[in-house]
Every structure is written in structure tokens, then in C-alpha cells.
Scaffold this active site. Sequence first.
Site, PDB file in Angstrom:
ATOM      1  N   CYS A  26       0.820  -1.219   0.000  1.00 33.05           N
ATOM      2  CA  CYS A  26       0.000   0.000   0.000  1.00 33.05           C
ATOM      3  C   CYS A  26       0.858   1.275   0.000  1.00 33.05           C
ATOM      4  O   CYS A  26       1.405   1.626  -1.017  1.00 33.05           O
ATOM      5  CB  CYS A  26      -1.006  -0.032   1.156  1.00 33.05           C
ATOM      6  SG  CYS A  26      -2.396   1.109   0.898  1.00 33.05           S
ATOM      7  N   HIS A  52      -3.786  -5.187   0.646  1.00 31.73           N
ATOM      8  CA  HIS A  52      -3.319  -5.516   2.000  1.00 31.73           C
ATOM      9  C   HIS A  52      -3.317  -7.028   2.228  1.00 31.73           C
ATOM     10  O   HIS A  52      -4.247  -7.585   2.812  1.00 31.73           O
ATOM     11  CB  HIS A  52      -4.200  -4.820   3.049  1.00 31.73           C
ATOM     12  CG  HIS A  52      -3.959  -3.363   3.147  1.00 31.73           C
ATOM     13  ND1 HIS A  52      -3.076  -2.805   4.051  1.00 31.73           N
ATOM     14  CD2 HIS A  52      -4.475  -2.326   2.441  1.00 31.73           C
ATOM     15  CE1 HIS A  52      -3.056  -1.493   3.914  1.00 31.73           C
ATOM     16  NE2 HIS A  52      -3.895  -1.181   2.928  1.00 31.73           N
ATOM     17  N   GLU A 106      -1.557  -8.613   4.323  1.00 30.69           N
ATOM     18  CA  GLU A 106      -1.315  -8.933   5.739  1.00 30.69           C
ATOM     19  C   GLU A 106      -2.602  -9.196   6.514  1.00 30.69           C
ATOM     20  O   GLU A 106      -2.587  -9.826   7.578  1.00 30.69           O
ATOM     21  CB  GLU A 106      -0.520  -7.796   6.407  1.00 30.69           C
ATOM     22  CG  GLU A 106      -1.316  -6.591   6.847  1.00 30.69           C
ATOM     23  CD  GLU A 106      -1.791  -5.666   5.727  1.00 30.69           C
ATOM     24  OE1 GLU A 106      -2.559  -4.725   6.012  1.00 30.69           O
ATOM     25  OE2 GLU A 106      -1.367  -5.879   4.562  1.00 30.69           O
TER      26      GLU A 106
END
Length: 257
Positions: free
Chosen positions: A113, A222, A224
Site C-alpha cells: 500500500c 493488503h 497482511e
Amino acid sequence: MSGKPLIGIPADRRLLGHHYFHAVGEKYINAVAAGADAVPVLIPSLGEALDLDDLLRRFDGVLLTGSPSNVEPQRYGGPASEHGTLHDPHRDATTLPLIPKVVAAGMPLLAICRGFQEMNVAYGGTLWQKIHEVPGYSNHREDPQAPLDEQYGPAHDIELTAGGFLQKLAGGEQRIKVNSLHSQGVQTLGRDLEVEARAPDGVIEAFRVRNAPAFAYAVQWHPEWKFPSNPFSYALFAAFGAAARHYASTRVRKDNL
């Protein structure tokens, strides 16, 4: 966790109450610790006060995280930001000179990001500040009023570059679905960068550093977020960790010569 590779994570510098803190979101720390099977180590965003060459001798990889802040537009020759836009000049001063050093050293680098945007700027690229206002592009922002699971839920497909590394990680699939929580996007791609994925509207969603000596990838979404339950995200962090372990093993051999 001894013996595992060390992954440096540059921190945000944020004003919390009356004091500044250097902070990294726990979701990124967990993804490095459990997904990459590595030791996450926070790097304070001290800019020129850091000796970057000395710093890099201590790490086996670097992760650039997302953040509420945007890269300052003067860093890429863009127009002034709208009043109230959150910036983090200390992080910019730390990460932008750090990125090419990491890649040149052959150290694995994964950017997410804001990190994706930093990486593009570090290689001379430019950014749209409000991609949803650019004709022909979709709204890639999340609904801030929605629950987190909805904000970070699947938002749209991306098309993976045929034969690219990310397509291989996806088991040869041409498309995967990702979340979308960004207002900025790549306007011009930086030198020596090659596209690895695009959104349906053409927005660049992932790229790599061409001819990098090691793992050097950036993604706009994202991975994660709840990575253990997403096979592609898990594979991405596992590949990053494997690259860091390889780098660590070569570094140890050099030190023992």
C-alpha cells in the site's frame, strides 16, 4: 525466534496525544513473524539521522507497510495536497533513500500500500492523489463506516501478468480477488519497474523491480489482513520469508570467509 532472519520495518511517526510515537501496525508484525517466519524489528523514522548502510548490515529483509499518511507530493513533483491530508515527512525521508539501497544490496523487499507508493516514487514514478477523481478509474477506497472485516474484505479482481512471479504464487491463476483501501495510485510507473498485476480499470496493483538481484515486489492491496486464511497472501509472505532466509545464509557465509 533465535536464528530466524531479521526483517526491518520502517515505522510511521505519529502524534498520539501530545507526543510523537514511532509505530507499526500489529497486523504487519504478525504477518512477518508468522507468515514469513522471521523476526520483525521496527526501524525508527529518523531520516538523515540514520546511517542506512550500517542499518542494512543488520537485516535480512525489509517490509514497507501501509499507513493512513500519503507520500508528500513534492517528492514526485505532484500538485499540493488538499488541506488536511495526512503526511509523514520523517517516514518519507527514511524510506525513499532506503529502498534503492535495499534492492542494490540484494536484500529482499516487500512493499504494501503506502510502501507500494513509496517504492514507485523512489524509482522516479508519480502518483495520482485521488484516483477516484481521475476519469476512467474506479473508486478504490474502503467505506470507513463499515466493519473492519468488510473494509478489508474482497473488493475486486486483479489480472496477474502472464508468466509473472505473482501468477506462479497463485498456482497459475490468471485472476485473484483482493481488498482495496487506497485513494492514491500509480500515475507513471517508475524506471526499472515492471507491472505484475492490474485492476479491471487498468490501475496498477503490483509491480517488481526489473533485474533485481533478489525478491523486490510491491502490492497495492493488503495481504497482511488475515493472511493465514488466504492462500495467496500466505504464499506471498512465505516467499518473502524464504528469500530472507536465503539472504541470511549467504550473509553468514560471507562473514565467515
